[in-house]
Design a protein around this motif. Structure first.
Motif, PDB file in Angstrom:
ATOM      1  N   GLY A 218       0.821  -1.090  -0.148  1.00  0.00           N
ATOM      2  CA  GLY A 218      -0.046  -0.072  -0.169  1.00  0.00           C
ATOM      3  C   GLY A 218       0.975   1.189  -0.083  1.00  0.00           C
ATOM      4  N   ALA A 219       0.215   2.307  -0.498  1.00  0.00           N
ATOM      5  CA  ALA A 219       1.082   3.596  -0.660  1.00  0.00           C
ATOM      6  C   ALA A 219       1.215   4.006   0.871  1.00  0.00           C
ATOM      7  CB  ALA A 219       0.150   4.649  -1.136  1.00  0.00           C
ATOM      8  N   LYS A 220       0.679   3.658   1.921  1.00  0.00           N
ATOM      9  CA  LYS A 220       0.822   3.963   3.210  1.00  0.00           C
ATOM     10  C   LYS A 220       2.149   3.474   3.652  1.00  0.00           C
ATOM     11  CE  LYS A 220      -2.453   4.405   6.629  1.00  0.00           C
ATOM     12  NZ  LYS A 220      -3.445   3.928   7.640  1.00  0.00           N
ATOM     13  N   HIS A 221       2.441   2.019   3.328  1.00  0.00           N
ATOM     14  CA  HIS A 221       3.841   1.526   3.410  1.00  0.00           C
ATOM     15  C   HIS A 221       4.985   2.174   2.726  1.00  0.00           C
ATOM     16  CE1 HIS A 221       6.312  -2.372   3.405  1.00  0.00           C
ATOM     17  NE2 HIS A 221       6.728  -1.772   4.206  1.00  0.00           N
TER      18      HIS A 221
ATOM     19  N   CYS B  85      -3.823  18.359   7.104  1.00  0.00           N
ATOM     20  CA  CYS B  85      -3.225  17.358   6.501  1.00  0.00           C
ATOM     21  C   CYS B  85      -3.750  15.661   6.675  1.00  0.00           C
ATOM     22  CB  CYS B  85      -1.404  17.276   6.766  1.00  0.00           C
ATOM     23  SG  CYS B  85      -1.322  16.776   8.584  1.00  0.00           S
ATOM     24  N   TRP B  86      -3.351  14.936   5.791  1.00  0.00           N
ATOM     25  CA  TRP B  86      -4.002  13.446   6.109  1.00  0.00           C
ATOM     26  C   TRP B  86      -3.345  13.036   7.493  1.00  0.00           C
ATOM     27  CZ3 TRP B  86      -0.871   8.610   4.471  1.00  0.00           C
ATOM     28  CH2 TRP B  86      -1.493   7.470   4.736  1.00  0.00           C
ATOM     29  N   VAL B  87      -4.003  12.009   8.241  1.00  0.00           N
ATOM     30  CA  VAL B  87      -3.656  11.631   9.651  1.00  0.00           C
ATOM     31  C   VAL B  87      -2.467  11.070   9.829  1.00  0.00           C
ATOM     32  CG1 VAL B  87      -6.332  11.575  10.509  1.00  0.00           C
ATOM     33  CG2 VAL B  87      -5.106   9.618   9.347  1.00  0.00           C
TER      34      VAL B  87
ATOM     35  N   ASN C 259      -5.766  16.433  -2.657  1.00  0.00           N
ATOM     36  CA  ASN C 259      -5.615  16.393  -1.183  1.00  0.00           C
ATOM     37  C   ASN C 259      -6.504  15.519  -0.526  1.00  0.00           C
ATOM     38  OD1 ASN C 259      -5.849  17.781   1.620  1.00  0.00           O
ATOM     39  ND2 ASN C 259      -3.790  18.053   0.803  1.00  0.00           N
ATOM     40  N   ASN C 260      -5.981  14.869   0.421  1.00  0.00           N
ATOM     41  CA  ASN C 260      -7.000  14.130   1.593  1.00  0.00           C
ATOM     42  C   ASN C 260      -6.342  15.147   2.910  1.00  0.00           C
ATOM     43  OD1 ASN C 260      -8.425  12.863   3.408  1.00  0.00           O
ATOM     44  ND2 ASN C 260      -7.251  10.866   3.249  1.00  0.00           N
ATOM     45  N   PRO C 261      -7.422  15.835   3.438  1.00  0.00           N
ATOM     46  CA  PRO C 261      -8.899  15.788   3.405  1.00  0.00           C
ATOM     47  C   PRO C 261      -9.463  16.785   2.739  1.00  0.00           C
ATOM     48  CG  PRO C 261      -7.901  17.270   5.259  1.00  0.00           C
ATOM     49  CD  PRO C 261      -6.756  16.666   4.655  1.00  0.00           C
TER      50      PRO C 261
ATOM     51  N   SER D  61       5.974  13.446  -2.854  1.00  0.00           N
ATOM     52  CA  SER D  61       4.656  13.840  -3.522  1.00  0.00           C
ATOM     53  C   SER D  61       3.690  12.477  -3.626  1.00  0.00           C
ATOM     54  CB  SER D  61       5.239  14.172  -4.970  1.00  0.00           C
ATOM     55  OG  SER D  61       4.062  14.625  -5.655  1.00  0.00           O
ATOM     56  N   ASP D  62       2.679  12.772  -2.504  1.00  0.00           N
ATOM     57  CA  ASP D  62       1.672  11.705  -2.611  1.00  0.00           C
ATOM     58  C   ASP D  62       0.663  11.836  -3.730  1.00  0.00           C
ATOM     59  OD1 ASP D  62      -0.261   9.872  -1.877  1.00  0.00           O
ATOM     60  OD2 ASP D  62      -0.024  10.289   0.296  1.00  0.00           O
ATOM     61  N   GLU D  63       0.534  11.175  -4.742  1.00  0.00           N
ATOM     62  CA  GLU D  63      -0.423  11.290  -5.902  1.00  0.00           C
ATOM     63  C   GLU D  63      -1.398  10.232  -5.933  1.00  0.00           C
ATOM     64  OE1 GLU D  63       2.387  12.315  -9.271  1.00  0.00           O
ATOM     65  OE2 GLU D  63       3.588  13.266  -7.985  1.00  0.00           O
ATOM     66  N   ILE D  64      -1.694   9.758  -4.852  1.00  0.00           N
ATOM     67  CA  ILE D  64      -2.451   8.524  -4.751  1.00  0.00           C
ATOM     68  C   ILE D  64      -4.058   8.821  -5.302  1.00  0.00           C
ATOM     69  CG2 ILE D  64      -3.363   8.928  -2.286  1.00  0.00           C
ATOM     70  CD1 ILE D  64      -2.467   5.528  -3.289  1.00  0.00           C
ATOM     71  N   TYR D  65      -4.374  10.136  -5.175  1.00  0.00           N
ATOM     72  CA  TYR D  65      -5.738  10.589  -5.615  1.00  0.00           C
ATOM     73  C   TYR D  65      -5.753  11.041  -7.202  1.00  0.00           C
ATOM     74  CZ  TYR D  65      -7.272   9.632  -1.190  1.00  0.00           C
ATOM     75  OH  TYR D  65      -7.583   9.094   0.245  1.00  0.00           O
ATOM     76  N   GLU D  66      -4.680  10.883  -7.836  1.00  0.00           N
ATOM     77  CA  GLU D  66      -4.285  11.528  -9.355  1.00  0.00           C
ATOM     78  C   GLU D  66      -5.327  11.349 -10.041  1.00  0.00           C
ATOM     79  OE1 GLU D  66      -1.026  10.413 -12.416  1.00  0.00           O
ATOM     80  OE2 GLU D  66      -1.561   8.779 -11.330  1.00  0.00           O
TER      81      GLU D  66
ATOM     82  N   VAL E 136      -2.683   1.664  -6.147  1.00  0.00           N
ATOM     83  CA  VAL E 136      -3.925   1.077  -7.096  1.00  0.00           C
ATOM     84  C   VAL E 136      -5.122   1.170  -6.205  1.00  0.00           C
ATOM     85  CG1 VAL E 136      -2.537  -0.149  -8.443  1.00  0.00           C
ATOM     86  CG2 VAL E 136      -3.404  -1.245  -6.461  1.00  0.00           C
ATOM     87  N   SER E 137      -5.159   1.592  -4.844  1.00  0.00           N
ATOM     88  CA  SER E 137      -5.862   1.540  -3.698  1.00  0.00           C
ATOM     89  C   SER E 137      -7.311   2.595  -4.202  1.00  0.00           C
ATOM     90  CB  SER E 137      -5.654   2.071  -2.259  1.00  0.00           C
ATOM     91  OG  SER E 137      -4.959   1.108  -1.795  1.00  0.00           O
ATOM     92  N   LYS E 138      -7.018   3.622  -4.713  1.00  0.00           N
ATOM     93  CA  LYS E 138      -8.027   4.518  -4.770  1.00  0.00           C
ATOM     94  C   LYS E 138      -8.576   4.618  -6.330  1.00  0.00           C
ATOM     95  CE  LYS E 138      -6.991   6.032  -0.754  1.00  0.00           C
ATOM     96  NZ  LYS E 138      -7.833   5.804   0.703  1.00  0.00           N
ATOM     97  N   THR E 139      -7.791   4.619  -7.218  1.00  0.00           N
ATOM     98  CA  THR E 139      -7.958   4.513  -8.719  1.00  0.00           C
ATOM     99  C   THR E 139      -8.541   3.241  -9.270  1.00  0.00           C
ATOM    100  OG1 THR E 139      -5.950   5.808  -9.157  1.00  0.00           O
ATOM    101  CG2 THR E 139      -6.830   4.625 -10.910  1.00  0.00           C
TER     102      THR E 139
ATOM    103  N   PHE F  30      -6.250  -5.248  -1.870  1.00  0.00           N
ATOM    104  CA  PHE F  30      -4.929  -5.622  -2.548  1.00  0.00           C
ATOM    105  C   PHE F  30      -3.752  -5.352  -1.785  1.00  0.00           C
ATOM    106  CE2 PHE F  30      -6.790  -7.659  -6.200  1.00  0.00           C
ATOM    107  CZ  PHE F  30      -8.034  -7.410  -6.392  1.00  0.00           C
ATOM    108  N   ARG F  31      -3.743  -4.253  -1.067  1.00  0.00           N
ATOM    109  CA  ARG F  31      -2.457  -3.502  -0.651  1.00  0.00           C
ATOM    110  C   ARG F  31      -1.215  -3.359  -1.542  1.00  0.00           C
ATOM    111  NH1 ARG F  31      -3.911  -0.551   1.117  1.00  0.00           N
ATOM    112  NH2 ARG F  31      -2.421  -0.015   2.822  1.00  0.00           N
ATOM    113  N   ILE F  32      -1.280  -2.628  -2.453  1.00  0.00           N
ATOM    114  CA  ILE F  32      -0.250  -2.304  -3.538  1.00  0.00           C
ATOM    115  C   ILE F  32      -0.214  -0.899  -3.571  1.00  0.00           C
ATOM    116  CG2 ILE F  32       0.662  -2.891  -5.702  1.00  0.00           C
ATOM    117  CD1 ILE F  32       0.430  -5.425  -4.229  1.00  0.00           C
TER     118      ILE F  32
END
Ligand SMILES: Cc1ncc(COP(=O)(O)O)c(C=O)c1O
Length: 399
Positions: free
Chosen positions: A100-103, A125-127, A175-177, A203-208, A237-240, A246-248
């Motif tokens: 996951g992107a968190k990891h 900011c994100w928690v 951005n989250n939140p 650069s966290d682009e998870i919501y791109e 890949v979580s959000k898109t 799946f945790r990738i």
């Protein structure tokens, strides 16, 4: 030596988003009807092609350890994706796949920070950023931004937070939140500061891909070679693709940083789940029309929730440009009472809204945004309409 947990562990604040979601789910399990706006995950089914790829991976025997950095298949697909969508050229040796992107973010902070190094984090900011920075020995330095500025701090405010100990800057766009998208002019200003003062940009682009039609995502790493050499791009890949389970996730960046992350991962967790890596490679490479249909649905929901909140006296919100979150401004209602309990801050408001109004949100203090509650509109239109009705009734009943 007495038994007990470390000071480091004691210092961790658990994720408020997971906590609020768990509370709402426990109420639902007990038979209560609760509308959940707390969880940060798409409610859509994972597209069938991806699910089939996961099953296929098992049937084809992809059930063993992969290379620590991730399979060549997936790292190759990530290289292609970064070229196709972001105009970024990387070698596979500059990519690491994690749980996951968190990891990926945790690996990044662990790899970059020595004790006492400072990380600039714009707020809200994100928690997880401040906690991860603290867990890896760093010191978060916050730069607040307010709603009237679209929650984006001025470059001068960012510059004022830079010290000789600044090691990195965390950029989250979309951005989250708060759903804001940082304009290219601000990205350029940050890039100049990073190059001038010598710090990294994470650069966290998870919501791109969850971006509203009028906007376009720009990766700060694409603004030039100098900033690319200082940027660690985080994505997943979580959000898109609605693949949260799946945790990738992955990181792309300078070779020495990525190699250090691979070394750390080799001792801490090894590579992530092998069949899930195959499914993620298929997700990144397949025709992307399912992403577009999810994006359009989020846009419709955003318009309904934003209109609904702004129609309730005492509440307001700005229109998010991306992701699937809206920051509901509850500050005008502070000091009111609910069932005799004073609502003195957004945590009290969110708590009363859940227990009395049966609507779950996340209080803004979790994101360093007092006076707000975050609502995720990754839920059905039916839930959004019912949730808005309940929020309105709750607000009207406040004394
Ligand atoms: C801003 C941001 N970054 C990273 C993540 C982590 O995503 P994952 O670990 O599911 O890939 C999240 C999830 O909520 C997020 O909101």
């Amino acid at each position: 030596m007495p038994l007990g947990i470390s000071e480091k562990a004691k210092n961790i604040t658990p994720s408020a988003t997971f906590a609020m979601d768990a509370k709402a789910k426990a109420m639902q399990a007990a038979g209560e009807s609760v509308i959940g706006f707390a969880a940060g995950e798409p409610d859509f089914d994972t597209p069938v092609t991806i699910r089939d790829a996961m099953k296929d991976a098992l049937d084809r025997g992809m059930t063993r350890y992969s290379a620590v950095a991730g399979t060549l298949e997936l790292r190759g697909a990530i290289v292609e994706k970064l070229k196709r969508d972001n105009g970024l050229t990387y070698d596979v040796s500059q990519i690491i796949v994690s749980n996951g992107a968190k990891h990926s973010l945790y690996n990044t902070f662990f790899t970059l920070l020595d004790d006492g190094d400072e990380v600039i984090i714009p707020t809200p900011c994100w928690v997880s950023y401040p906690e991860m920075v603290k867990m890896t020995g760093g010191v978060p330095v916050f730069v607040p931004a307010c709603e009237k500025d679209n929650f984006i701090p001025a470059p001068t405010a960012i510059a004022a937070a830079i010290t000789p100990k600044t090691k990195a800057f965390v950029l989250t766009s979309p951005n989250n939140p708060n759903g804001c998208i940082w304009p290219e002019s601000t990205l350029k200003a940050i890039a100049e500061l990073a190059v001038k003062h010598g710090f990294y940009v994470i650069s966290d682009e998870i919501y791109e891909s969850l971006i509203n039609s009028a906007h376009k995502h720009v990766s700060i790493a694409s603004l030039g070679d100098e900033i690319k050499a200082r940027t660690i791009v985080i994505n997943g890949v979580s959000k898109t693709y609605a693949m949260t389970g799946f945790r990738i996730g992955y990181a792309a960046g300078p070779k020495d940083v990525i190699q250090a992350m691979i070394d750390a991962q080799s001792q801490a967790t090894s590579a992530p789940n092998t069949p899930a890596q195959h499914a993620a490679a298929v997700a990144l490479s397949m025709p992307q029309d399912c992403v577009e249909s999810m994006r359009l649905e989020f846009e419709k929901r955003r318009d309904v929730i934003v209109k609904g909140i702004n129609a309730i006296a005492g509440l307001s919100c700005r229109k998010p440009e991306g992701a699937f979150y809206v920051m509901m401004n509850v500050s005008a209602l502070m000091g009111k009472r609910c069932a005799g309990v004073p609502l003195d801050d957004c945590a009290a408001f969110a708590d009363a809204l859940l227990t009395q109004g049966k609507v779950a949100t996340v209080p803004g203090n979790a994101f360093m945004a007092e006076g707000f509650c975050r609502l995720s509109y990754a839920t059905s239109m039916e839930n959004i309409l019912e949730g808005l009705r309940r929020i309105e009734a709750f607000v009207k009943a406040l004394a």
